[in-house]
Design an enzyme around this catalytic site. Structure first.
Site, PDB file in Angstrom:
ATOM      1  CE  LYS A  16      -4.347  -1.603   1.882  1.00  0.00           C
ATOM      2  NZ  LYS A  16      -5.305  -1.583   2.980  1.00  0.00           N
ATOM      3  CE  LYS A  41      -5.278  -7.817  -2.237  1.00  0.00           C
ATOM      4  NZ  LYS A  41      -5.194  -7.768  -0.819  1.00  0.00           N
ATOM      5  CE  LYS A  95     -12.788  -4.089  -0.106  1.00  0.00           C
ATOM      6  NZ  LYS A  95     -13.287  -3.971   1.235  1.00  0.00           N
TER       7      LYS A  95
HETATM    8  P1  TYM Z   1     -10.559  -6.571   3.142  1.00  0.00           P
HETATM    9  O1  TYM Z   1     -11.604  -5.569   3.466  1.00  0.00           O
HETATM   10  O2  TYM Z   1      -9.504  -6.209   2.172  1.00  0.00           O
HETATM   11  O3  TYM Z   1     -11.231  -7.884   2.631  1.00  0.00           O
HETATM   12  C1  TYM Z   1     -12.279  -8.555   3.343  1.00  0.00           C
HETATM   13  C2  TYM Z   1     -12.106 -10.052   3.199  1.00  0.00           C
HETATM   14  O4  TYM Z   1     -12.083 -10.427   1.821  1.00  0.00           O
HETATM   15  C3  TYM Z   1     -10.912 -11.191   1.552  1.00  0.00           C
HETATM   16  N1  TYM Z   1     -10.447 -10.887   0.185  1.00  0.00           N
HETATM   17  C4  TYM Z   1     -10.208 -11.803  -0.747  1.00  0.00           C
HETATM   18  N2  TYM Z   1     -10.319 -13.145  -0.742  1.00  0.00           N
HETATM   19  C5  TYM Z   1     -10.005 -13.793  -1.878  1.00  0.00           C
HETATM   20  N3  TYM Z   1      -9.600 -13.176  -3.014  1.00  0.00           N
HETATM   21  C6  TYM Z   1      -9.470 -11.835  -3.078  1.00  0.00           C
HETATM   22  N4  TYM Z   1      -9.077 -11.237  -4.189  1.00  0.00           N
HETATM   23  C7  TYM Z   1      -9.775 -11.081  -1.897  1.00  0.00           C
HETATM   24  N5  TYM Z   1      -9.767  -9.755  -1.596  1.00  0.00           N
HETATM   25  C8  TYM Z   1     -10.179  -9.658  -0.321  1.00  0.00           C
HETATM   26  C9  TYM Z   1      -9.899 -10.744   2.600  1.00  0.00           C
HETATM   27  O5  TYM Z   1      -8.904 -11.724   2.793  1.00  0.00           O
HETATM   28  C10 TYM Z   1     -10.776 -10.556   3.806  1.00  0.00           C
HETATM   29  O6  TYM Z   1     -10.990 -11.784   4.467  1.00  0.00           O
HETATM   30  N6  TYM Z   1      -7.594  -6.154   7.137  1.00  0.00           N
HETATM   31  C11 TYM Z   1      -8.819  -6.772   6.638  1.00  0.00           C
HETATM   32  C12 TYM Z   1     -10.047  -6.421   7.438  1.00  0.00           C
HETATM   33  C13 TYM Z   1      -9.931  -6.756   8.882  1.00  0.00           C
HETATM   34  C14 TYM Z   1      -9.978  -8.050   9.464  1.00  0.00           C
HETATM   35  C15 TYM Z   1      -9.850  -7.842  10.876  1.00  0.00           C
HETATM   36  C16 TYM Z   1     -10.127  -9.336   8.948  1.00  0.00           C
HETATM   37  C17 TYM Z   1      -9.774  -5.853   9.887  1.00  0.00           C
HETATM   38  N7  TYM Z   1      -9.720  -6.526  11.083  1.00  0.00           N
HETATM   39  C18 TYM Z   1      -9.851  -8.907  11.758  1.00  0.00           C
HETATM   40  C19 TYM Z   1     -10.126 -10.393   9.862  1.00  0.00           C
HETATM   41  C20 TYM Z   1      -9.986 -10.185  11.245  1.00  0.00           C
HETATM   42  C21 TYM Z   1      -9.036  -6.289   5.215  1.00  0.00           C
HETATM   43  O7  TYM Z   1      -8.593  -5.241   4.825  1.00  0.00           O
HETATM   44  O8  TYM Z   1      -9.873  -7.089   4.488  1.00  0.00           O
END
Ligand code: TYM
Length: 330
Positions: free
Chosen positions: A110, A193, A196
């Protein structure tokens, strides 16, 4: 078993989030106590206008409910309404080591070359994520592959805190990374990947896309000229083909080998329309429900407020014990 996971309310829910994480969340709520939240405190580590934040939180809550997260079965809330997350994160900032955070690949991705210009929040982001799960004594954390390193860090922080303060306070959480869609890739580039933050909307399928848009994105997805093979191993070196087959398998609930058994020898001219039809049919009920829900701010806010009350009650004992373990009067 206590399941905890979060998603950042930035932009639309896309097929990567849905297949990588949300499908597992929905499944888990039949089997375990679940807490799911909108990681709004994570989202503000990068500048968002306040109006955009408010819209994003409500829209992402609506998208989760439309996807099957049931606020009567799971505790659904936004992180900012439960101050225990931020409070525990501060305590854990004192346990986490700078060297550990320096290894986090998501920060490096990032920040890129502009490391010095990033917020402290973006750097400390994984510590807040550790607090998110440790505050509830989570045993299982369903996430996509990209969150694996953050979960390992959460375990390291928990272990060090327990050792430093001679306590058994924190449960070590296990990441649950499952299925053929644990890492859904961009439709334009099989080595990136689905995300968003990709500037090209053609790279992802949003759960809000209409049928024509979904079909068009799949038709234009990057592929190669070879026909599909009979086994998964033969997809090695063909990341775009592997991605589309993985998406098909995840949406249909079949194994990758089963999907290949059906399409072996056929080219993408045959496979893509079948995938588009499957995607449109799978997402249609979600999109319909989402469009009904998203404008009902009062209903969504009520769900999140109620969820936050329940979450705060579950978080309180652990937070109290963390202060006590550190010798802090509170
Ligand atoms: P975030 O918001 O980027 O994504 C949410 C969830 O979607 C999964 N994900 C994917 N899985 C497969 N292929 C992809 N291309 C893909 N893009 C996103 C992510 O792995 C995630 O499970 N830091 C985290 C949010 C968070 C969190 C937490 C997660 C904050 N605190 C505590 C678990 C536990 C995040 O930015 O996910």
């Amino acid at each position: 078993m206590r399941v905890v996971s979060g998603i950042q309310p930035t932009g639309n829910l896309h097929l990567g989030n849905y297949l990588g994480a949300i499908v597992q969340w929905v499944k888990m709520q039949q089997e375990a106590e679940c807490l799911f939240f909108l990681a709004d405190l994570h989202a503000v580590t990068i500048f968002n206008s306040p109006d955009q934040m408010r819209t994003n939180v409500r829209e992402m809550a609506a998208a989760l409910i439309a996807s099957g997260v049931d606020p009567d079965k799971s505790v659904l809330f936004n992180q900012a309404r439960v101050p225990a997350h931020a409070e525990l994160a501060w305590l854990l900032n004192c346990t986490a080591r700078i060297g550990w955070l320096n290894r986090m690949t998501q920060f490096k991705d990032k920040a890129g070359k502009n490391r010095e210009g990033m917020s402290i929040g973006l750097y400390a982001y994984p510590v807040l994520q550790a607090a998110d799960v440790l505050i509830y004594q989570a045993t299982h954390v369903p996430v996509g592959e990209d969150q694996k390193q953050h979960l390992e860090l959460a375990r390291d922080i928990a272990e060090k805190f327990n050792t430093d303060f001679g306590t058994d306070l924190f449960t070590l959480p296990a990441a649950m990374i499952a299925g053929p869609a644990a890492r859904v890739m961009s439709l334009r580039d099989g080595s990136a990947k689905m995300s968003k933050s990709d500037p090209s909307d053609m790279s992802r399928i949003n759960l809000t896309d209409d049928a024509d848009t979904i079909a068009q994105k799949i038709r234009k997805a990057k592929t190669d000229p070879e026909p599909l093979p009979a086994t998964m191993e033969e997809l090695d070196g063909r990341p775009e083909a592997r991605n589309l087959v993985g998406i098909y398998a995840a949406l249909s609930g079949e194994s990758v080998n089963h999907v290949l058994g059906h399409f072996a020898g056929q080219g993408f001219g045959a496979f893509k329309p079948a995938l588009a039809e499957l995607a449109v049919e799978s997402l249609r009920p979600i999109t319909t429900r989402y469009n009904e829900l998203r404008e009902d701010h009062a209903a969504i806010d009520a769900i999140l407020v109620k969820g936050a009350e329940k979450a705060a009650a579950k978080a309180a004992p652990t937070l109290k014990r963390a202060y006590e373990a550190m010798g802090l009067f509170r």
